[in-house]
Design a protein around this motif. Structure first.
Motif, short mmCIF file in Angstrom:
data_model
loop_
_atom_site.label_atom_id
_atom_site.label_comp_id
_atom_site.label_asym_id
_atom_site.label_seq_id
_atom_site.Cartn_x
_atom_site.Cartn_y
_atom_site.Cartn_z
N VAL A 434 0.87 -1.14 -0.22
CA VAL A 434 -0.29 0.05 0.18
C VAL A 434 0.83 1.06 0.36
N VAL A 435 1.02 1.96 -0.79
CA VAL A 435 1.58 3.32 -0.77
C VAL A 435 0.71 4.11 0.09
N ARG A 436 1.35 4.57 1.63
CA ARG A 436 0.90 5.19 2.38
C ARG A 436 0.84 6.91 2.87
N PHE A 437 2.03 7.54 1.47
CA PHE A 437 1.60 9.01 1.33
C PHE A 437 2.42 8.74 0.61
N LEU A 438 1.99 10.14 -0.39
CA LEU A 438 3.05 10.68 -1.37
C LEU A 438 3.79 12.56 -1.09
N ASP A 439 4.58 12.84 -1.26
CA ASP A 439 4.02 14.56 -0.51
C ASP A 439 5.28 15.25 -1.22
N ILE A 440 4.97 16.41 -1.42
CA ILE A 440 6.34 17.20 -1.86
C ILE A 440 6.71 17.62 -0.16
N LEU A 441 7.48 17.77 -0.23
CA LEU A 441 8.83 18.30 1.26
C LEU A 441 8.57 20.44 0.93
N GLU A 442 9.05 20.65 0.18
CA GLU A 442 9.18 21.95 -0.26
C GLU A 442 8.09 22.48 -0.35
N LYS A 443 7.13 23.09 1.09
CA LYS A 443 6.00 23.74 0.85
C LYS A 443 5.79 25.13 0.14
N GLU A 444 7.48 25.70 0.42
CA GLU A 444 7.37 27.50 -0.10
C GLU A 444 6.33 27.70 -1.08
N LYS A 445 6.78 26.83 -2.30
CA LYS A 445 6.13 27.10 -3.71
C LYS A 445 4.65 26.74 -3.52
N TYR A 447 2.34 24.36 -3.78
CA TYR A 447 2.45 22.64 -3.74
C TYR A 447 0.72 22.58 -4.04
N ASN A 448 0.15 22.84 -5.27
CA ASN A 448 -1.32 21.95 -4.92
C ASN A 448 -1.40 20.66 -5.83
N MET A 449 -0.30 19.60 -5.66
CA MET A 449 -0.11 18.80 -5.74
C MET A 449 -1.23 17.02 -5.68
N VAL A 450 -2.19 17.65 -7.35
CA VAL A 450 -2.99 16.21 -7.52
C VAL A 450 -2.49 14.30 -7.76
N LYS A 451 -2.44 14.65 -6.88
CA LYS A 451 -2.23 12.51 -7.20
C LYS A 451 -2.98 11.22 -7.99
N TRP A 452 -2.59 10.55 -8.51
CA TRP A 452 -3.45 9.57 -9.20
C TRP A 452 -2.83 8.46 -9.33
N ILE A 453 -2.75 7.14 -7.59
CA ILE A 453 -2.41 6.11 -7.04
C ILE A 453 -3.64 4.74 -8.32
N LYS A 454 -2.36 3.91 -8.42
CA LYS A 454 -3.51 3.13 -9.94
C LYS A 454 -2.34 2.10 -8.93
N TYR A 455 -2.88 0.37 -8.32
CA TYR A 455 -2.74 -0.65 -8.22
C TYR A 455 -3.25 -1.51 -9.54
#
Length: 466
Positions: A434-445, A447-455
């Motif tokens: 299971v993918v527990r998390f996927l995030d961006i460390l640099e918050k100063e930019k 980021y409004n990251m949209v994540k798509w996870i597929k198995y």
């Protein structure tokens, strides 16, 4: 890995020699000259004499670069080192016999930096130039362009595969953008997207061999994590799985999303023992070894983030229960039950069970509770197909194979190849990963990251004996 390193001129004159291991005799340089340079019949780039192996290439400046190994060395790493070092020589203007003789001390300084105790180190020009006493004749951009060359012959540079060790993991530091870009050859600067997106596919192939009594003889999952990134700037991503060795807190701060809870079976809620993990060169390996988190600055576009193997506590998607008997008339009767073991909300597609029959079979009669069935004489098999197979359902097949008359002896000698099953299942994990998390460390930019996870689960060698 490398016991000695030689550079010869085109006619065989030894210009540069570096002996890393004391076990290498001085006569090895003469052996290579006789066996390779003066031998017109030699065409292979590898020469092995006893326990000694010579890897050699010829540069565009007609120089022989030779690596001597006395152990079971990694040839891929040695090839990468030789080609990268040839580009370094060209960058510093040492790619000809005359220039190399005039500036041989520069060559020895390069070797001291990129070859440490026989192990190839970081060969990126920007990192090497910072340690050199003189500056290169070519600018870094020119070096990167030549390194990306995909032509043939000695001009072709092998892409950096991660086999060479990095001396530093400073690419995730909060230094200037220019310094970051110089340490990240796999990602160019100035990338901008209107919408920042990450597409992550966990693709697994399960292979299993079931014996006649229903016991599992072998089972394993080959998995890959493929990522497609459309991210602006130079983002540092953090990625985590339910790895069995992840016993500390990183996962506790990242609850599994609702989509994962609905899609992944309950067996995945525990931990998974990953084996033989291989990562893309962008992954910071020391972070993974210390706290089992995967930190990386991703390349732009599609790339393979990691590979892994899982052998324990697998989620089997199907159970095949065959009963095969030979009647007095030499016909063979099949009673097969196919049951799906994944959740009912999930469905498999392109399910196909291949049932071998004796080569002497001339016709087959069969009836099924669902799906399509046909006899394929050229393959000596009955093919049972489903375009869509719902989870937690069961179907059965009854078939009779009629061979040519008076072939009882051939049927008795029939090897009975195993039945094989093929399938594709979306949003199901055979390993329970299971993918527990996927995030961006640099918050100063912001980021409004949209994540798509597929198995995605597929069949490997999914075989059942009978």
């Amino acid at each position: 890995m490398i016991s000695a390193f030689f550079i010869y001129s085109l006619r065989g004159e030894l210009i540069v020699s570096k002996y890393v291991k004391l076990s290498v005799q001085k006569s090895m340089a003469e052996v290579f000259r006789i066996q390779v340079i003066n031998n017109l019949d030699v065409r292979s780039p590898v020469l092995t004499l006893g326990s000694t192996t010579f890897h050699h290439i010829k540069t565009t400046g007609n120089l022989w670069l030779v690596s001597v190994s006395r152990s079971n060395a990694d040839s891929a790493a040695i090839w990468e080192f030789l080609y990268k070092f040839s580009v370094l020589l060209k960058t510093y203007g040492l790619d000809s016999e005359t220039e190399l003789k005039d500036k041989f001390m520069t060559c020895y300084e390069l070797l001291d930096i990129v070859l440490e105790e026989g192990v190839p180190m970081d060969t990126e020009l920007t990192n090497v130039a910072a340690k050199m006493s003189i500056k290169p004749l070519m600018v870094p951009d020119t070096f990167h362009n030549s390194s990306d060359n995909t032509g043939s012959g000695s001009d072709r540079i092998i892409p950096r595969s991660g086999l060479l060790k990095r001396r530093s993991s400073s690419f995730i530091s909060r230094s200037s953008t220019n310094e970051q870009q110089s340490n990240i050859p796999w990602r160019r600067g100035g990338i901008k997207y209107k919408k920042d997106e990450v597409f992550l596919n966990v693709m697994e192939r399960i292979s299993i061999l079931v014996s006649k009594d229903g016991s599992i003889l072998k089972s394993y999952v080959d998995g890959t994590v493929d990522v497609t990134t459309h991210l602006s700037g130079m983002p540092v991503c953090q990625f985590g799985l339910n790895d069995a060795l992840s016993v500390t807190s990183p996962f506790q701060d990242y609850p599994v999303g609702t989509a994962n809870k609905n899609a992944i079976p309950k067996a995945a809620a525990g931990s998974v023992m990953l084996e033989d993990c291989k990562f893309h060169q962008c992954v910071q390996l020391d972070k993974f070894q210390n706290d089992r988190t995967i930190n990386f600055v991703p390349p732009d576009g599609n790339f393979e983030l990691m590979k892994y193997i899982v052998r324990e506590n697998l989620n089997l998607p199907f159970k095949v229960s065959p009963i095969v008997t030979v009647s007095r008339s030499s016909s063979i009767e099949y009673r097969i039950t196919l049951k799906s073991l994944f959740p009912s909300k999930i469905s498999a597609k392109d399910v196909q069970l291949r049932i071998p029959v004796p080569p002497e079979t001339v016709k087959c009669q069969f009836s099924t509770s669902n799906g399509k069935c046909k006899f394929v004489p050229e393959e000596s098999a009955i093919i049972w197909k489903f375009s869509k197979y719902q989870g937690l359902t069961e179907n059965s097949l009854s078939a009779t194979a009629f061979p040519v008359r008076d072939v009882q002896s051939s049927i008795d000698q029939w090897s009975k190849p195993p039945m094989s099953l093929n399938f594709d299942i979306m949003m199901f994990s055979n390993s329970g990963l299971v993918v527990r998390f996927l995030d961006i460390l640099e918050k100063e930019k912001n980021y409004n990251m949209v994540k798509w996870i597929k198995y995605i689960s597929k069949s490997g060698a999914y075989e059942v004996r009978y």
